[in-house]
Write an enzyme that holds these catalytic residues in place. Structure first.
Site, PDB file in Angstrom:
ATOM      1  N   ASP A  99       0.838  -1.191   0.000  1.00  0.00           N
ATOM      2  CA  ASP A  99       0.000   0.000   0.000  1.00  0.00           C
ATOM      3  C   ASP A  99       0.875   1.243   0.000  1.00  0.00           C
ATOM      4  O   ASP A  99       2.022   1.204  -0.476  1.00  0.00           O
ATOM      5  CB  ASP A  99      -0.926  -0.022   1.223  1.00  0.00           C
ATOM      6  CG  ASP A  99      -2.279   0.587   0.926  1.00  0.00           C
ATOM      7  OD1 ASP A  99      -2.315   1.782   0.572  1.00  0.00           O
ATOM      8  OD2 ASP A  99      -3.293  -0.118   1.054  1.00  0.00           O
TER       9      ASP A  99
ATOM     10  N   HIS B 270      -3.815   5.887   3.229  1.00  0.00           N
ATOM     11  CA  HIS B 270      -4.584   4.711   2.808  1.00  0.00           C
ATOM     12  C   HIS B 270      -4.076   3.444   3.502  1.00  0.00           C
ATOM     13  O   HIS B 270      -4.867   2.654   4.048  1.00  0.00           O
ATOM     14  CB  HIS B 270      -4.510   4.565   1.289  1.00  0.00           C
ATOM     15  CG  HIS B 270      -5.430   3.519   0.735  1.00  0.00           C
ATOM     16  ND1 HIS B 270      -5.075   2.204   0.617  1.00  0.00           N
ATOM     17  CD2 HIS B 270      -6.710   3.604   0.271  1.00  0.00           C
ATOM     18  CE1 HIS B 270      -6.077   1.512   0.097  1.00  0.00           C
ATOM     19  NE2 HIS B 270      -7.079   2.347  -0.127  1.00  0.00           N
TER      20      HIS B 270
ATOM     21  N   SER C 191     -11.393  -1.224   0.745  1.00  0.00           N
ATOM     22  CA  SER C 191     -10.077  -1.465   1.335  1.00  0.00           C
ATOM     23  C   SER C 191     -10.203  -1.716   2.832  1.00  0.00           C
ATOM     24  O   SER C 191      -9.472  -2.541   3.402  1.00  0.00           O
ATOM     25  CB  SER C 191      -9.159  -0.264   1.093  1.00  0.00           C
ATOM     26  OG  SER C 191      -8.961  -0.048  -0.280  1.00  0.00           O
TER      27      SER C 191
END
Length: 476
Positions: A215, A257, A414
């Site tokens: 990520d 994220h 996610s």
């Protein structure tokens, strides 16, 4: 002339009874100072000398087991000659003695031979087992003395066991309450992270497991990853276009994220597996974009890092991204799964068939779509046959990327992938019986689907599994 069967049986029974009484009388004339069936005093356990150094152990496993028993504790006595009663000493880990004995044998006939007329008066206290060759017997000294005449018979004290008590965390996000309790009290509470309950087992919190997030990175300074449970390493950084000279000044997570995904998986208060350890594999840039090259190098980095530093430790890899079909990428993920890495991914947020993207289309990869607070399918989530199951993905509080204790409200599949990765980490916890069984990503996917809550999601697109992620639970 027909034989008199009843008379013959009576004669045999009388002979058995006579022999048993004679043996019992002989045993009582010279009783031992400490009966072999009596509970061993605690003081004798600490004073018993260990086996002599010159006596070899039968195997490495036997040696390890005796070492774990603790200093000063004698090894278990094995069946010997001369009709020795093999009495298992009270284990040092036994919590309490509840009375009675478990009599058993590893052979097929020894325990069955005990059931003859002499023992008929004790039948009411005998509870036979079907799973092992033995039975439960209330304390009966004459009968236990009689058992000394039978080779290979084992006697264990009826010890007490404590169950791993389920506990509740009261400061969890609504998603944890939903997947651990099967319901959530979110209505009327807004997005307040306090007041939601998460039921969990302390021994199944991801102990001695690893999560690798392909990520943007992880904010390791956040309180959700306290006690050094999250790491960002230069050797696991493969950001597209990032020069080596820029690496030192590059932020741990430029977008947040990866921090959000890791928080859902193993955050101390908002995550599923609060004792697992995470490594950020930075493959995405500040625009939240990765390349085929950075993903391939990231997967290679995971394998090298895990195999050299954490051999034998269960690994879960979460890649919450999606892209086009590449045979080389399919082969790379298949290679990771062949090396017993469990792969979790998101179905995407473009409202298209998840099978159109990779790695969701790869067999064995666990694919997550999203649900909201009222158990409705999130319309933007990916759907179709490639979706394994569904998890909460809307209105979830996640750690901020540049704060030690700040949170923000996040949404997206996610986060659902992060929750699923956390559930797998709990199942792989050290000491978990599933740790040796869940050896492939396909088995992990099958287990998640079998333990999921069925038909809980509304407004589900066609050809999509109606399975809601659930945490480990033990039926009461």
């Amino acid at each position: 002339m027909k034989p008199r069967v009843g008379s013959l049986f009576s004669t045999v029974a009388t002979l058995y009874l006579f022999a048993a009484v004679v043996r019992y009388s002989i045993a009582q004339t010279d009783p031992p100072a400490t009966p072999s069936f009596a509970p061993t005093p605690a003081s004798s356990l600490t004073q018993t000398a260990p086996p002599a150094a010159h006596e070899p152990e039968s195997s490495t496993r036997q040696s390890d087991r005796d070492r774990r028993r603790g200093p000063g504790r004698p090894p278990h006595r094995r069946p010997g000659g001369g009709g020795e009663l093999v009495h298992e000493k009270r284990p040092h880990s036994m919590i309490a003695y509840r009375g009675g004995y478990v009599v058993w044998s590893g052979s097929l006939t020894s325990v069955k031979e005990l059931v003859h007329p002499y023992l008929r008066r004790a039948v009411l206290s005998m509870r036979p087992y079907g799973i092992v060759n033995g039975f439960y017997l209330r304390e009966d000294r004459p009968i236990l003395t009689f058992l000394k005449e039978h080779r290979g018979v084992r006697v264990d004290e009826n010890g007490e066991f404590e169950m791993d008590e389920r506990r509740t965390r009261e400061d969890a996000v609504w998603a944890l309450e939903r997947i651990s309790r099967g319901k959530s009290r979110h209505l009327g509470r807004g997005n307040n992270r306090h007041g939601f309950a998460y039921d969990y087992f302390p021994s199944l919190q991801g102990q001695h497991t690893l999560l690798y997030t392909l990520d943007s990175g992880i904010n390791t300074a956040h309180s959700e990853f306290a006690q050094g449970r999250a790491h960002v390493l230069a050797q696991l950084t493969f950001v597209p276009g990032l020069r080596e000279t820029e690496l030192q000044a590059y932020p741990e997570d430029p977008t947040g994220h990866g921090t959000a995904v890791a928080g859902c998986a193993l955050g101390a208060t908002i995550g599923v597996a609060g004792q697992a350890e995470a490594f950020a594999v930075r493959v995405a840039d500040a625009d939240e974009s990765a390349t085929l090259d950075s993903i391939l190098r990231g997967l290679q980095g995971v394998r090298d890092h895990a195999s050299t530093r954490f051999e034998g430790v269960p690994v879960v890899v979460v890649f919450a991204g999606h892209g086009g079909h590449y045979e080389v990428l399919e082969r790379a993920f298949a290679s990771m799964m062949a090396h017993q890495s469990l792969i979790v991914t998101a179905s995407g947020n473009d409202a298209v068939d998840a099978c159109e993207y990779m790695p969701a289309a790869i067999a064995g990869v666990v694919v997550l779509s999203g649900s909201n607070m009222v158990d409705s399918f999130v319309p933007a989530s990916g759907y179709g046959w490639c979706v394994s199951l569904i998890a909460p993905s809307v209105g979830v509080e996640v750690p901020m990327r540049r704060s030690a204790d700040g949170y923000r409200i996040g949404s997206g599949t996610s986060l659902a992938a992060g929750f699923a990765a956390g559930v797998l980490l709990t199942a792989l916890s050290e000491g978990s019986p599933m740790r040796d069984v869940m050896t492939s990503s396909e088995r992990a996917e099958r287990w998640l689907m079998q333990t999921a809550e069925r038909d809980a999601i509304h407004r589900l697109p066609p050809n999509t599994n109606n399975l809601l992620l659930r945490t480990i639970r033990r039926e009461e």
